[in-house]
Design a protein around this motif. Structure first.
Motif, PDB file in Angstrom:
ATOM      1  N   ASP A   1      69.490  52.622  35.396  1.00 42.98           N
ATOM      2  CA  ASP A   1      70.705  51.181  34.816  1.00 42.98           C
ATOM      3  C   ASP A   1      70.503  50.177  34.906  1.00 42.98           C
ATOM      4  N   PRO A   2      70.964  50.024  36.034  1.00 47.69           N
ATOM      5  CA  PRO A   2      70.751  48.179  36.587  1.00 47.69           C
ATOM      6  C   PRO A   2      70.208  47.338  35.568  1.00 47.69           C
ATOM      7  N   LEU A   3      68.825  48.119  35.628  1.00 44.23           N
ATOM      8  CA  LEU A   3      68.219  46.734  34.796  1.00 44.23           C
ATOM      9  C   LEU A   3      67.818  46.629  33.948  1.00 44.23           C
ATOM     10  N   ASP A   4      66.965  45.666  33.625  1.00 43.46           N
ATOM     11  CA  ASP A   4      66.879  45.539  32.188  1.00 43.46           C
ATOM     12  C   ASP A   4      64.993  46.123  31.535  1.00 43.46           C
ATOM     13  N   VAL A   5      64.795  46.393  30.234  1.00 39.27           N
ATOM     14  CA  VAL A   5      64.226  47.148  29.814  1.00 39.27           C
ATOM     15  C   VAL A   5      62.487  46.455  30.674  1.00 39.27           C
ATOM     16  N   VAL A   6      62.536  45.839  30.374  1.00 33.74           N
ATOM     17  CA  VAL A   6      61.846  44.888  30.855  1.00 33.74           C
ATOM     18  C   VAL A   6      61.096  45.596  32.293  1.00 33.74           C
ATOM     19  N   GLU A   7      62.294  44.912  33.392  1.00 33.58           N
ATOM     20  CA  GLU A   7      62.232  45.652  34.207  1.00 33.58           C
ATOM     21  C   GLU A   7      62.046  47.620  34.252  1.00 33.58           C
ATOM     22  N   ASN A   8      62.087  48.162  33.760  1.00 36.94           N
ATOM     23  CA  ASN A   8      61.861  49.490  33.996  1.00 36.94           C
ATOM     24  C   ASN A   8      60.835  49.504  33.485  1.00 36.94           C
ATOM     25  N   LEU A   9      60.156  48.715  32.178  1.00 34.15           N
ATOM     26  CA  LEU A   9      58.621  49.093  31.612  1.00 34.15           C
ATOM     27  C   LEU A   9      57.789  49.011  33.010  1.00 34.15           C
ATOM     28  N   PHE A  10      57.979  48.368  33.446  1.00 35.44           N
ATOM     29  CA  PHE A  10      57.491  47.745  34.861  1.00 35.44           C
ATOM     30  C   PHE A  10      57.530  48.523  36.378  1.00 35.44           C
ATOM     31  N   LEU A  11      58.491  49.173  36.267  1.00 32.51           N
ATOM     32  CA  LEU A  11      58.263  49.263  37.104  1.00 32.51           C
ATOM     33  C   LEU A  11      57.364  50.114  38.056  1.00 32.51           C
ATOM     34  N   ASN A  12      57.687  49.681  39.413  1.00 31.80           N
ATOM     35  CA  ASN A  12      56.706  50.435  40.587  1.00 31.80           C
ATOM     36  C   ASN A  12      55.408  48.903  39.820  1.00 31.80           C
ATOM     37  N   ARG A  13      54.791  48.457  38.275  1.00 29.89           N
ATOM     38  CA  ARG A  13      54.086  47.902  38.867  1.00 29.89           C
ATOM     39  C   ARG A  13      54.398  46.403  38.423  1.00 29.89           C
ATOM     40  N   GLU A  14      55.161  45.527  39.049  1.00 35.19           N
ATOM     41  CA  GLU A  14      55.350  44.778  38.577  1.00 35.19           C
ATOM     42  C   GLU A  14      53.978  43.762  38.436  1.00 35.19           C
ATOM     43  N   LEU A  15      54.085  43.033  37.435  1.00 36.82           N
ATOM     44  CA  LEU A  15      53.096  41.650  37.194  1.00 36.82           C
ATOM     45  C   LEU A  15      53.502  40.136  38.502  1.00 36.82           C
ATOM     46  N   THR A  16      52.334  39.795  38.971  1.00 42.87           N
ATOM     47  CA  THR A  16      52.984  38.611  39.853  1.00 42.87           C
ATOM     48  C   THR A  16      52.256  37.336  39.539  1.00 42.87           C
ATOM     49  N   ARG A  17      52.637  36.753  39.949  1.00 43.52           N
ATOM     50  CA  ARG A  17      51.739  35.408  40.251  1.00 43.52           C
ATOM     51  C   ARG A  17      51.975  34.220  41.167  1.00 43.52           C
ATOM     52  N   GLY A  18      51.048  33.630  41.025  1.00 47.43           N
ATOM     53  CA  GLY A  18      50.965  32.880  42.259  1.00 47.43           C
ATOM     54  C   GLY A  18      49.631  33.366  43.446  1.00 47.43           C
ATOM     55  N   GLY A  19      48.847  34.327  43.492  1.00 47.22           N
ATOM     56  CA  GLY A  19      47.286  34.693  43.558  1.00 47.22           C
ATOM     57  C   GLY A  19      47.592  35.562  44.276  1.00 47.22           C
ATOM     58  N   ARG A  20      47.842  35.493  45.330  1.00 50.05           N
ATOM     59  CA  ARG A  20      47.685  36.653  46.699  1.00 50.05           C
ATOM     60  C   ARG A  20      48.536  36.220  47.107  1.00 50.05           C
ATOM     61  N   LEU A  21      49.175  34.657  47.582  1.00 42.93           N
ATOM     62  CA  LEU A  21      50.430  34.382  48.152  1.00 42.93           C
ATOM     63  C   LEU A  21      51.541  34.891  47.651  1.00 42.93           C
ATOM     64  N   GLY A  22      51.444  34.844  46.048  1.00 40.88           N
ATOM     65  CA  GLY A  22      53.069  35.499  45.211  1.00 40.88           C
ATOM     66  C   GLY A  22      52.808  36.490  44.587  1.00 40.88           C
ATOM     67  N   ALA A  23      51.213  37.579  45.230  1.00 43.72           N
ATOM     68  CA  ALA A  23      52.057  38.638  45.272  1.00 43.72           C
ATOM     69  C   ALA A  23      52.715  38.682  46.745  1.00 43.72           C
ATOM     70  N   TRP A  24      52.397  38.592  47.291  1.00 39.53           N
ATOM     71  CA  TRP A  24      52.907  38.871  49.045  1.00 39.53           C
ATOM     72  C   TRP A  24      54.360  38.627  49.354  1.00 39.53           C
ATOM     73  N   LEU A  25      54.189  37.065  47.908  1.00 36.12           N
ATOM     74  CA  LEU A  25      55.826  36.983  48.109  1.00 36.12           C
ATOM     75  C   LEU A  25      57.174  37.291  47.305  1.00 36.12           C
ATOM     76  N   GLY A  26      55.956  38.763  46.270  1.00 35.80           N
ATOM     77  CA  GLY A  26      56.905  39.351  44.988  1.00 35.80           C
ATOM     78  C   GLY A  26      57.609  38.347  43.964  1.00 35.80           C
ATOM     79  N   LEU A  27      56.436  37.397  44.075  1.00 28.48           N
ATOM     80  CA  LEU A  27      56.572  36.385  42.227  1.00 28.48           C
ATOM     81  C   LEU A  27      56.862  37.031  41.207  1.00 28.48           C
ATOM     82  N   LEU A  28      57.128  37.195  40.632  1.00 29.92           N
ATOM     83  CA  LEU A  28      57.174  37.830  39.651  1.00 29.92           C
ATOM     84  C   LEU A  28      56.679  37.160  38.461  1.00 29.92           C
TER      85      LEU A  28
END
Length: 259
Positions: A97-124
């Motif tokens: 409920d607290p998350l928005d539509v996009v966050e729910n659509l990509f729940l546990n499948r979030e897209l990251t940016r910045g290559g491997r480092l960005g993925a490791w840092l969780g840069l969405l």
């Protein structure tokens, strides 16, 4: 109705599941085909939700075989099911409920940016996620006022549509729907049925659990009836009436089970 491909998207054969002394599923067989909606019917306690939970990795069956595209698979978790293209919308919606539509659509499948480092840092990659969300919802003709709205601010029909949209976005092969229109108003339920038709027309294999025979007649190609954990009958929906389906569910009428 859409024509059915010859190869089954998903098959279960000899599926059994017990909970202590209760035999929830007893040698159940079922097949789903691309571009077809199959209704799974039965009274409360017939084994419908148990079957869906076995196929979706929530429960481990005691015995039996589950095949995806003709290959036997061991589905040990919901993640394993999703990796095989099997997406499920359970009666209790898995939306946050607290998350928005996009966050729910990509729940546990979030897209990251910045290559491997960005993925490791969780840069969405929020821009890409919003763009893909618009594409997902647009393809299914799901109308949400704003992608930035939290789920708690949406109507019941809109929340259900987002849950189905997520399943459709990631489940390009098989989507299992357990009472997707339960507790919805007439207009909202009609919208959910439109989404199911869109999935079917996109070539997805759909399993629909419902107690509403009008909905079965409206969107389903075939119907499988479970009674006391066993498959009672399988019929072409175009060849039966609502009264026939009710009679099969209650046991007042029996029929030949397709091989």
């Amino acid at each position: 109705m859409t024509s059915v491909a010859s190869t089954a998207a998903l098959e279960v054969e000899g599926l059994c599941k017990s909970f202590k002394a209760v035999r929830a599923l007893d040698q159940v067989a079922l097949s789903l085909h691309y571009g077809q909606v199959t209704a799974l019917l039965g009274d409360n306690g017939a084994g419908k939700s148990t079957l869906v939970k076995c196929v979706s990795g929530v429960y481990a069956p005691d015995s039996g075989v589950i095949r995806v595209d003709g290959t036997a698979r061991s589905i040990a978790s919901p993640e394993a099911a999703r990796s095989l293209g099997v997406e499920t919308v359970h009666q209790t919606l898995a939306v946050i409920d607290p998350l928005d539509v996009v966050e729910n659509l990509f729940l546990n499948r979030e897209l990251t940016r910045g290559g491997r480092l960005g993925a490791w840092l969780g840069l969405l990659d929020k821009k890409r996620m919003r763009a893909e969300s618009r594409e997902i919802l647009g393809r299914l003709e799901i109308r949400i006022p704003s992608l930035r709205r939290s789920m708690s601010a949406l109507s019941g029909g809109q929340r259900q549509a987002v849950a189905i949209g997520r399943a459709a976005a990631w489940g390009q092969q098989i989507v299992l729907l357990d009472e997707p229109a339960a507790a919805l108003g007439v207009e909202q339920a009609a919208r959910v049925l439109d989404l199911i038709r869109n999935l079917r027309d996109a070539g997805v294999a759909v399993l629909l659990i419902t107690h509403n025979m009008e909905r079965v007649i409206s969107v389903c190609d075939r119907a499988v009836v479970l009674r006391q954990g066993r498959k009672a009958v399988e019929v072409e929906v175009s060849e039966v009436t609502k009264d026939d389906l009710v009679a099969y569910i209650t046991g007042a009428q029996t029929g030949d089970i397709d091989p």
